[in-house]
Design a protein around this motif. Sequence first.
Motif, PDB file in Angstrom:
ATOM      1  N   THR A  50      15.544 -30.460  31.604  1.00 29.92           N
ATOM      2  CA  THR A  50      15.646 -30.327  33.171  1.00 29.92           C
ATOM      3  C   THR A  50      15.513 -31.509  34.131  1.00 29.92           C
ATOM      4  OG1 THR A  50      14.781 -28.096  32.736  1.00 29.92           O
ATOM      5  CG2 THR A  50      14.787 -28.731  35.042  1.00 29.92           C
ATOM      6  N   PHE A  51      14.480 -32.453  34.115  1.00 27.73           N
ATOM      7  CA  PHE A  51      14.169 -33.274  34.788  1.00 27.73           C
ATOM      8  C   PHE A  51      14.582 -34.525  34.434  1.00 27.73           C
ATOM      9  CE2 PHE A  51      10.666 -30.325  35.491  1.00 27.73           C
ATOM     10  CZ  PHE A  51      10.744 -29.987  36.782  1.00 27.73           C
ATOM     11  N   PHE A  52      15.440 -34.966  33.242  1.00 21.59           N
ATOM     12  CA  PHE A  52      16.068 -36.216  32.994  1.00 21.59           C
ATOM     13  C   PHE A  52      17.589 -35.906  32.563  1.00 21.59           C
ATOM     14  CE2 PHE A  52      11.765 -37.737  32.209  1.00 21.59           C
ATOM     15  CZ  PHE A  52      11.812 -39.077  32.801  1.00 21.59           C
ATOM     16  N   VAL A  53      17.745 -35.056  31.532  1.00 23.18           N
ATOM     17  CA  VAL A  53      19.009 -34.991  31.174  1.00 23.18           C
ATOM     18  C   VAL A  53      20.125 -34.380  32.206  1.00 23.18           C
ATOM     19  CG1 VAL A  53      20.756 -33.984  29.352  1.00 23.18           C
ATOM     20  CG2 VAL A  53      18.497 -34.907  28.576  1.00 23.18           C
ATOM     21  N   ALA A  54      19.796 -33.143  32.720  1.00 23.49           N
ATOM     22  CA  ALA A  54      20.602 -32.699  33.526  1.00 23.49           C
ATOM     23  C   ALA A  54      20.746 -33.502  35.038  1.00 23.49           C
ATOM     24  CB  ALA A  54      19.915 -31.179  34.167  1.00 23.49           C
ATOM     25  N   ILE A  55      19.468 -33.915  35.498  1.00 22.74           N
ATOM     26  CA  ILE A  55      19.557 -34.927  36.692  1.00 22.74           C
ATOM     27  C   ILE A  55      20.526 -35.890  36.552  1.00 22.74           C
ATOM     28  CG2 ILE A  55      18.420 -35.985  38.406  1.00 22.74           C
ATOM     29  CD1 ILE A  55      16.168 -33.725  38.160  1.00 22.74           C
ATOM     30  N   LEU A  56      20.273 -36.749  35.332  1.00 20.52           N
ATOM     31  CA  LEU A  56      20.847 -37.995  35.107  1.00 20.52           C
ATOM     32  C   LEU A  56      22.494 -37.568  34.968  1.00 20.52           C
ATOM     33  CD1 LEU A  56      18.498 -39.680  32.595  1.00 20.52           C
ATOM     34  CD2 LEU A  56      19.127 -40.513  34.879  1.00 20.52           C
ATOM     35  N   LYS A  57      22.868 -36.470  34.304  1.00 18.85           N
ATOM     36  CA  LYS A  57      24.206 -36.376  34.447  1.00 18.85           C
ATOM     37  C   LYS A  57      24.780 -35.869  35.655  1.00 18.85           C
ATOM     38  CE  LYS A  57      24.930 -33.816  29.989  1.00 18.85           C
ATOM     39  NZ  LYS A  57      25.094 -32.641  29.376  1.00 18.85           N
ATOM     40  N   ALA A  58      24.141 -35.427  36.307  1.00 14.77           N
ATOM     41  CA  ALA A  58      24.587 -34.866  37.917  1.00 14.77           C
ATOM     42  C   ALA A  58      24.659 -36.136  38.882  1.00 14.77           C
ATOM     43  CB  ALA A  58      23.601 -33.680  38.512  1.00 14.77           C
ATOM     44  N   LYS A  59      23.608 -37.258  38.712  1.00  9.85           N
ATOM     45  CA  LYS A  59      23.494 -38.094  39.554  1.00  9.85           C
ATOM     46  C   LYS A  59      24.375 -39.387  38.870  1.00  9.85           C
ATOM     47  CE  LYS A  59      19.887 -39.615  41.372  1.00  9.85           C
ATOM     48  NZ  LYS A  59      18.403 -39.943  41.817  1.00  9.85           N
ATOM     49  N   GLY A  60      24.745 -39.487  37.811  1.00  9.57           N
ATOM     50  CA  GLY A  60      25.558 -40.346  37.262  1.00  9.57           C
ATOM     51  C   GLY A  60      24.683 -41.645  37.278  1.00  9.57           C
ATOM     52  N   THR A  61      23.320 -41.676  36.973  1.00 11.66           N
ATOM     53  CA  THR A  61      22.524 -42.829  37.030  1.00 11.66           C
ATOM     54  C   THR A  61      22.651 -43.684  35.836  1.00 11.66           C
ATOM     55  OG1 THR A  61      20.621 -41.799  38.444  1.00 11.66           O
ATOM     56  CG2 THR A  61      20.065 -43.601  37.199  1.00 11.66           C
ATOM     57  N   LEU A  62      23.017 -42.973  34.869  1.00  7.88           N
ATOM     58  CA  LEU A  62      23.207 -43.518  33.524  1.00  7.88           C
ATOM     59  C   LEU A  62      24.844 -43.431  32.915  1.00  7.88           C
ATOM     60  CD1 LEU A  62      20.177 -42.776  31.282  1.00  7.88           C
ATOM     61  CD2 LEU A  62      20.624 -44.934  32.149  1.00  7.88           C
TER      62      LEU A  62
ATOM     63  N   ALA B 197      15.191 -46.983  36.208  1.00  6.81           N
ATOM     64  CA  ALA B 197      13.776 -47.440  35.958  1.00  6.81           C
ATOM     65  C   ALA B 197      12.996 -46.750  36.977  1.00  6.81           C
ATOM     66  CB  ALA B 197      13.612 -48.850  35.959  1.00  6.81           C
ATOM     67  N   ARG B 198      13.504 -46.603  38.434  1.00  8.25           N
ATOM     68  CA  ARG B 198      12.726 -45.964  39.490  1.00  8.25           C
ATOM     69  C   ARG B 198      12.780 -44.523  39.314  1.00  8.25           C
ATOM     70  NH1 ARG B 198      15.608 -49.817  42.404  1.00  8.25           N
ATOM     71  NH2 ARG B 198      17.009 -48.445  42.919  1.00  8.25           N
ATOM     72  N   PHE B 199      13.720 -44.090  38.842  1.00  9.42           N
ATOM     73  CA  PHE B 199      14.233 -42.635  38.534  1.00  9.42           C
ATOM     74  C   PHE B 199      13.137 -42.117  37.376  1.00  9.42           C
ATOM     75  CE2 PHE B 199      15.860 -39.137  35.780  1.00  9.42           C
ATOM     76  CZ  PHE B 199      15.992 -38.432  36.769  1.00  9.42           C
ATOM     77  N   LYS B 200      12.845 -42.827  36.457  1.00  8.49           N
ATOM     78  CA  LYS B 200      12.028 -42.532  35.082  1.00  8.49           C
ATOM     79  C   LYS B 200      10.616 -42.555  35.675  1.00  8.49           C
ATOM     80  CE  LYS B 200      10.678 -44.371  30.858  1.00  8.49           C
ATOM     81  NZ  LYS B 200       9.066 -44.783  31.249  1.00  8.49           N
ATOM     82  N   LYS B 201      10.188 -43.526  36.438  1.00  5.76           N
ATOM     83  CA  LYS B 201       8.951 -43.553  36.937  1.00  5.76           C
ATOM     84  C   LYS B 201       8.447 -42.211  37.785  1.00  5.76           C
ATOM     85  CE  LYS B 201       5.667 -47.002  38.263  1.00  5.76           C
ATOM     86  NZ  LYS B 201       5.388 -48.246  37.560  1.00  5.76           N
ATOM     87  N   LEU B 202       9.632 -42.020  38.799  1.00  8.32           N
ATOM     88  CA  LEU B 202       9.485 -40.974  39.519  1.00  8.32           C
ATOM     89  C   LEU B 202       9.201 -39.473  38.735  1.00  8.32           C
ATOM     90  CD1 LEU B 202       9.109 -39.856  42.494  1.00  8.32           C
ATOM     91  CD2 LEU B 202      11.666 -39.868  42.402  1.00  8.32           C
ATOM     92  N   GLN B 203      10.220 -39.179  37.931  1.00  2.00           N
ATOM     93  CA  GLN B 203       9.905 -38.057  37.160  1.00  2.00           C
ATOM     94  C   GLN B 203       8.686 -37.808  36.567  1.00  2.00           C
ATOM     95  OE1 GLN B 203      12.176 -36.867  38.878  1.00  2.00           O
ATOM     96  NE2 GLN B 203      13.184 -35.865  37.503  1.00  2.00           N
ATOM     97  N   GLU B 204       8.129 -39.063  35.801  1.00  2.51           N
ATOM     98  CA  GLU B 204       6.808 -38.995  35.059  1.00  2.51           C
ATOM     99  C   GLU B 204       5.752 -38.800  35.887  1.00  2.51           C
ATOM    100  OE1 GLU B 204       8.592 -41.881  31.292  1.00  2.51           O
ATOM    101  OE2 GLU B 204       7.386 -42.755  33.201  1.00  2.51           O
ATOM    102  N   THR B 205       5.785 -38.777  37.192  1.00  2.93           N
ATOM    103  CA  THR B 205       4.603 -38.445  37.888  1.00  2.93           C
ATOM    104  C   THR B 205       4.796 -37.044  38.390  1.00  2.93           C
ATOM    105  OG1 THR B 205       5.921 -39.182  40.090  1.00  2.93           O
ATOM    106  CG2 THR B 205       4.487 -41.059  39.056  1.00  2.93           C
ATOM    107  N   ARG B 206       5.675 -36.322  38.224  1.00  4.64           N
ATOM    108  CA  ARG B 206       5.709 -35.086  38.359  1.00  4.64           C
ATOM    109  C   ARG B 206       4.808 -34.387  37.810  1.00  4.64           C
ATOM    110  NH1 ARG B 206       9.840 -32.084  40.260  1.00  4.64           N
ATOM    111  NH2 ARG B 206      11.954 -33.171  40.768  1.00  4.64           N
ATOM    112  N   PRO B 207       4.004 -33.143  38.421  1.00  7.14           N
ATOM    113  CA  PRO B 207       2.830 -32.719  37.898  1.00  7.14           C
ATOM    114  C   PRO B 207       3.066 -31.901  36.474  1.00  7.14           C
ATOM    115  CG  PRO B 207       3.389 -31.700  39.876  1.00  7.14           C
ATOM    116  CD  PRO B 207       4.196 -32.610  39.654  1.00  7.14           C
ATOM    117  N   GLU B 208       4.310 -31.328  36.362  1.00 13.49           N
ATOM    118  CA  GLU B 208       4.884 -30.800  35.100  1.00 13.49           C
ATOM    119  C   GLU B 208       4.647 -31.595  33.823  1.00 13.49           C
ATOM    120  OE1 GLU B 208       6.705 -31.153  37.944  1.00 13.49           O
ATOM    121  OE2 GLU B 208       7.720 -29.104  38.713  1.00 13.49           O
TER     122      GLU B 208
END
Length: 196
Positions: free
Chosen positions: A51-63, A133-144
């Motif tokens: 949810t918080f990596f694969v789907a968003i990275l696909k949608a945003k095109g960050t990778l 790198a910013r995206f990864k750090k931000l996602q990892e700070t989520r409470p989930e």
Amino acid sequence: MMATSVSLLPENGCPPVEEQRAQWERKRCRIAKELVETEQKYLERLELVATFFVAILKAKGTLKPAALEALFGPWESLCSASRALVLHLERGHLALGLEGFCHQLVLYRHYAENFAQAKKTLQKEMRKNKSFARFKKLQETRPEFQGWRLEDLLPLPLQRLPQYKCLLEDLVGNILPESSDFEQLTGRIQCCPWAW
């Protein structure tokens, strides 16, 4: 003179065979419950990444698609396989769930074969792709994520395989041989020896 009768039954009043069967059933229930609970927890973590990596990275095109595939491989398919297994386990359809799941073990083999490349891709993208790198750090700070980092979550499928093996062997060891589940579970363990 009064005759004394000596009982051959244990203190609990159950014949030894019946007591052993009851003990096997209690242990089988405990192991089945552990399998359900650990699979639910495993699925939650898989879905965090999906949810918080694969789907968003696909949608945003960050990778780029090739980097996304190298990093996560069949992650979404692993989620689907685990989700289907959880549904069967929660309904008490252990053998049926495992039969379907065994057909999905090829996903784990594919993931394992590409895991070293996934780690290299993550390191490379962290160095060269500041947006990632910013995206990864931000996602990892989520409470989930409860303090989990992506690096901690990527090995989960590889860690889960030996857990399946141990739990299934324990289940088979505590199912009565005349049970219909005994033959099916034994078959599931033997069907995919490369996974164990």
